[in-house]
Design an enzyme around this catalytic site. Sequence first.
Site, short mmCIF file in Angstrom:
data_model
loop_
_atom_site.label_atom_id
_atom_site.label_comp_id
_atom_site.label_asym_id
_atom_site.label_seq_id
_atom_site.Cartn_x
_atom_site.Cartn_y
_atom_site.Cartn_z
N GLU A 42 -6.62 -7.21 -0.38
CA GLU A 42 -6.61 -7.63 1.03
C GLU A 42 -8.58 -7.35 1.05
OE1 GLU A 42 -4.50 -5.94 3.58
OE2 GLU A 42 -2.91 -6.01 3.13
N GLU B 4 0.64 -1.21 -0.12
CA GLU B 4 -0.10 -0.20 0.22
C GLU B 4 0.82 1.25 -0.26
OE1 GLU B 4 -2.45 -0.86 3.22
OE2 GLU B 4 -4.05 -1.79 1.91
C1 GLA Z 1 -3.63 -2.60 5.18
C2 GLA Z 1 -2.66 -3.52 5.61
C3 GLA Z 1 -2.53 -4.61 6.05
C4 GLA Z 1 -3.62 -3.96 7.46
C5 GLA Z 1 -4.59 -3.64 6.74
C6 GLA Z 1 -5.97 -3.72 7.83
O1 GLA Z 1 -4.53 -2.85 4.31
O2 GLA Z 1 -2.25 -3.42 3.69
O3 GLA Z 1 -1.54 -5.26 6.80
O4 GLA Z 1 -3.08 -3.58 8.00
O5 GLA Z 1 -4.79 -2.22 6.37
O6 GLA Z 1 -6.00 -4.69 8.78
#
Ligand code: GLA
Length: 781
Positions: A262, A185
């Site tokens: 995700e 991210e």
């Molecule tokens: C983001 C991050 C993950 C986690 C989620 C929330 O997507 O990439 O590592 O922190 O948020 O749980």
Amino acid sequence: MRKLIFTTWLILATLLFTNCASLFGKKESFEIGNREFVLNEKPFLIRAAEIHYPRIPKDYWEHRIEMCKSMGMNTICLYVFWNIHEQKMDSFDFEGQNDIKEFCKLAQKHGMYIIVRPGPYVCAEWDMGGLPWWLLKRENVQVRTKEDAFFLERMKIYFSKVADELAPMTIKNGGNIIMVQVENEYPLYGNDKEYMEIVRSAIVDAGFDNVELFSCAWSHNYKPTMLDGVLPTINFGAGSNIDEQFKDLSKDCPTIPLMCSEYWSGWFDHWGRPHATRSVEHMCGSMKDMLDRNISFSLYMAHGGTTFGQWGGANTPPYSTMATSYDYDAPISEAGWVTPKFTAVRELLANYLNEGEVIPEEIPAQNTVITIPEFKLEEVAPLFDNLPEPKFSEDIKPMEMFDQGWGRILYRTKLPAGDANRKLLIEDVHDWALVYVDGEQVGKLDRRRSEKLLNLPLTDQETTLDILVEATGRVNFGGGIIDRKGITSAVTVLDRDNKTSLKGWEIYNFPVDYKFQSSLSYKKSDKIEAPAWYRGTFEIDKVGDTFLSVKNWGKGMVWVNGHNIGRYWRIGPQQALYMPGCWLKEGENEIIILDLDVPESCTVSGLDKPVLDDLRADKTLLNRKDGENLDLTKEVPVISGSFVPGNKWQKVKFNSTKKGRYLCLEALSSFSNDGMASIAELYAVDKNGKDISRDDWTVVYADSEEVMQDNSDASKVFDLQESTVWHTSWSDNKVFPHQIVIDLGKEYDLSGIRYLPRPQENAPAIIKDFNVYLNSSPFKK
Ligand code: GLA
Ligand code: CA
């Protein structure tokens, strides 16, 4: 002769080659094809289950992998946590609980493919997002950027160690790894595309040179860091509008397979905030939408597990630290149990299998659960009687500078004589402190509340000042990731107009390793002597999982038979710690608890179920104090209007630029006429059309907040998380208008705002008509 040597060499080489290949089974292929993933020349929809090896005791890895398989998954997705493998610089550990190779092999044994996400940054509600604390020993260190050569060099060394373990297991090498992620991210942190390119090359050069690469970001920010040879994917949560999420990406990249890397099944818990849940309907609804559109996904988390030890991270602003349980309201519970979400996913996925796949008929049996009757910890080691050898420092410095990664630190110096008008100013307490003058506790400071100041008592002669600081998780998300612990700036005595910065410190380090906790001098005692370590034993005749009830305790950490099982805090919502049976033994077991606050009684018991939602409500954290009512009667809005329906980002432009420091958004109605308002994210835009920094934002008022049934206080509008929202109360005060007021930290020339509604389609509380007010001085309350 020459020919003979050559032929022998050829035979040897062939033998060697076939041997290597058969080490991991037969070789397969996995490719990013035209709008689909291709496994062994056949279309393959990825249904991945994210689970984290350090959050599951090694003895249970296989059980959890089999649970994922029986839920209908075909792949396991995992982060590699740099800081758990290199806890000291240059000393790497991939053994035992850290044996990622073994973890991947177990998945392979059960016919599961692997997606690896080595970071270097992983977020994951994990201390510093997976980056090692010792980076912080360098004063001007920068992370996740090409600007810091040291960071990049260390990252490359780390990648090469990960590759030593896992590169031989890529699918082309005969293993089960089908994809590797580049960074995590990244657009939420920076826009240094060159850095992303460096990370990609470092991963390839380390040895992942024959496996598909991908990156992940969010639907509105993936573009700036799209890289050649790296598949862009998108992250979002349960209940999202799938067409909207993929609209831009599928236009920009019409030939790629779509994937949600995700797909958040639930959410994580913070200390002092309600337990987060997401409904089965929301989770299965948008999962089905993806399946119907041939979109691959990874379920974050399929099984969250437990953030044992000191590994929990934190979010900021405002600073807020992670609970020990990482249950995540995921389909497989923290202790590995089937939940209604599990059953719903299993039923849904049965209709969407790839050719040749079957979901196992049997679901693995749940581990044995035991209870332990209440027992008392009979020995105590008071902290001030157990000070280690001190270090000395003229200036106060964070713990990293004294070579300490985690735990507690005591700063001691001389306080000059003075009267009772003095105050002590500790600019940056990271993260929770007890302050003592001449051995008497004079105050507590909590970073969550930005507490910095306390009254000093009269002292007619020079005396000792002690500041005991507990570190509770380094920031793991957003711009605040350089988060040193202990005290990070000066300690000052304010005496009317005089300011004296205190110098000449003795430093006492209390690390988190078991060896240290067991080396203290414990004595039998009936008294509660806080802060202190308490030690006890309990007998069990049958080993099994249990949940240690810590509801009588204040704030601290627990070690059982040498395993650090995590932090607890009386504020909840978690009041029992998951205790895996595999770390218990028949007969006598040892427990040590370090409590900095005062326990109500030194007793513990083992329960047969978790306690994740027992929040001790704290009204002082609400953003509307008793009797406050915002009075806007004399104010004129800078703009009034209506938002458009849906879940997309929207811009509101003021008619002209306006100066101000206090921003109020007033909701006048909602699309579903339910009397409630919500906002996922809010930005203020300067006169050049740029978002202003939200680092210094604080909420000064919210007429209503849902903080008991859901974690939806007003600060959620600037926590950078698109899936968390400010939501007015679900049950009381369901009448418009609703208002939120933010102090921007200083005055700005603003030209408008940007607003993101909550992400769930057709959800309640999505604001329709609104007013925006902007003032230089605080609004009347
Ligand atoms: C983001 C991050 C993950 C986690 C989620 C929330 O997507 O990439 O590592 O922190 O948020 O749980
Ligand atoms: Ca948010």
